[in-house]
Design an enzyme around this catalytic site. Structure first.
Site, mmCIF file in Angstrom:
data_model
loop_
_atom_site.group_PDB
_atom_site.id
_atom_site.type_symbol
_atom_site.label_atom_id
_atom_site.label_comp_id
_atom_site.label_asym_id
_atom_site.label_seq_id
_atom_site.Cartn_x
_atom_site.Cartn_y
_atom_site.Cartn_z
ATOM 1 C CG ASP A 1 -2.041 0.990 1.114
ATOM 2 O OD1 ASP A 1 -3.199 0.558 0.960
ATOM 3 O OD2 ASP A 1 -1.775 2.218 1.164
ATOM 4 C CB ILE A 2 0.806 4.294 -2.122
ATOM 5 C CG1 ILE A 2 1.892 5.213 -2.630
ATOM 6 C CG2 ILE A 2 -0.475 5.054 -1.818
ATOM 7 C CD1 ILE A 2 1.609 5.784 -4.010
ATOM 8 C CG ASN B 1 -12.566 -0.717 3.665
ATOM 9 O OD1 ASN B 1 -13.045 -1.060 4.746
ATOM 10 N ND2 ASN B 1 -11.357 -0.178 3.560
ATOM 11 C CD GLU C 1 -8.954 6.202 0.405
ATOM 12 O OE1 GLU C 1 -7.915 5.876 -0.209
ATOM 13 O OE2 GLU C 1 -8.954 6.755 1.521
ATOM 14 C CB VAL C 2 -9.035 1.948 -5.072
ATOM 15 C CG1 VAL C 2 -8.709 1.415 -6.460
ATOM 16 C CG2 VAL C 2 -8.032 3.029 -4.661
ATOM 17 C CG HIS D 1 -8.581 -2.972 -2.480
ATOM 18 N ND1 HIS D 1 -9.487 -2.226 -3.209
ATOM 19 C CD2 HIS D 1 -8.384 -2.306 -1.323
ATOM 20 C CE1 HIS D 1 -9.816 -1.142 -2.515
ATOM 21 N NE2 HIS D 1 -9.174 -1.172 -1.357
ATOM 22 C CG HIS E 1 -6.853 -3.001 3.084
ATOM 23 N ND1 HIS E 1 -6.123 -1.847 2.932
ATOM 24 C CD2 HIS E 1 -8.057 -2.754 2.508
ATOM 25 C CE1 HIS E 1 -6.853 -0.936 2.303
ATOM 26 N NE2 HIS E 1 -8.032 -1.457 2.037
HETATM 27 P P1 5GP Z 1 -9.783 1.347 0.331
HETATM 28 O O1 5GP Z 1 -10.066 2.504 1.265
HETATM 29 O O2 5GP Z 1 -10.372 1.556 -1.041
HETATM 30 O O3 5GP Z 1 -10.136 0.028 0.936
HETATM 31 O O4 5GP Z 1 -8.210 1.323 0.207
HETATM 32 C C1 5GP Z 1 -7.512 1.807 -0.897
HETATM 33 C C2 5GP Z 1 -6.054 1.709 -0.546
HETATM 34 O O5 5GP Z 1 -5.301 1.876 -1.746
HETATM 35 C C3 5GP Z 1 -5.566 2.795 0.435
HETATM 36 O O6 5GP Z 1 -5.014 2.159 1.583
HETATM 37 C C4 5GP Z 1 -4.535 3.562 -0.367
HETATM 38 O O7 5GP Z 1 -3.436 3.988 0.413
HETATM 39 C C5 5GP Z 1 -4.132 2.589 -1.461
HETATM 40 N N1 5GP Z 1 -3.729 3.193 -2.716
HETATM 41 C C6 5GP Z 1 -4.402 4.158 -3.403
HETATM 42 N N2 5GP Z 1 -3.765 4.480 -4.535
HETATM 43 C C7 5GP Z 1 -2.651 3.689 -4.567
HETATM 44 C C8 5GP Z 1 -1.578 3.562 -5.508
HETATM 45 O O8 5GP Z 1 -1.515 4.231 -6.543
HETATM 46 N N3 5GP Z 1 -0.622 2.645 -5.213
HETATM 47 C C9 5GP Z 1 -0.650 1.886 -4.075
HETATM 48 N N4 5GP Z 1 0.336 1.009 -3.908
HETATM 49 N N5 5GP Z 1 -1.658 1.975 -3.171
HETATM 50 C C10 5GP Z 1 -2.634 2.871 -3.410
#
Ligand code: 5GP
Length: 116
Positions: free
Chosen positions: A29-30, A86, A94-95, A99, A101
């Site tokens: 994760d970034i 999520n 967010e994405v 996915h 975690h």
């Molecule tokens: P969500 O809130 O959708 O479950 O988590 C999305 C996750 O993707 C976040 O923890 C965020 O830091 C990670 N993320 C978003 N954009 C990128 C990216 O471009 N590269 C990587 N490696 N992680 C990302």
């Protein structure tokens, strides 16, 4: 438009990939919230858990096998870890590319903070 995670899967944008096969990709994760914070994604786009179909069962099951392998690879299998997915706004997704975690490397505390 491909998701940012599809671009990582296709290696069009950089990410620290720790595992990849023909069905799933796992990468750091970034913005990690734990010493180990890996995202495990299906290589094909599924927007949310609400969009899962029976055709996805093998891939989704495989994500758990990969989670176990990556946890071993990164040395947190015995100390423990949390797997988290999520879905949509209330969960803070967010994405919109499903996915999992994989979080560990420290004590993670209770699953959710109480709001009493
Ligand atoms: P969500 O809130 O959708 O479950 O988590 C999305 C996750 O993707 C976040 O923890 C965020 O830091 C990670 N993320 C978003 N954009 C990128 C990216 O471009 N590269 C990587 N490696 N992680 C990302």
């Amino acid at each position: 438009m491909p998701t940012i995670f599809s671009k990582i899967v296709a290696r069009e944008i950089p990410a620290e990939i720790v595992y990849q096969d023909d069905r799933v990709t796992a990468f750091k994760d970034i913005h990690p919230i734990a010493p180990v914070h890996i995202l495990i994604v299906p290589n094909h786009e599924i927007a949310t858990v609400n969009d899962v179909t029976p055709d996805d069962e093998q891939t989704l099951g495989h994500m758990f096998v990969v989670a176990k392998q990556v946890a071993q690879q990164l040395g947190i299998a015995d100390s423990g870890y949390r797997l988290l997915v999520n879905c949509n706004a209330d969960a803070g997704q967010e994405v919109f590319h499903l996915h999992m975690h994989l979080l560990g490397g420290r004590s993670l505390g209770p699953m959710l903070a109480r709001r009493d």
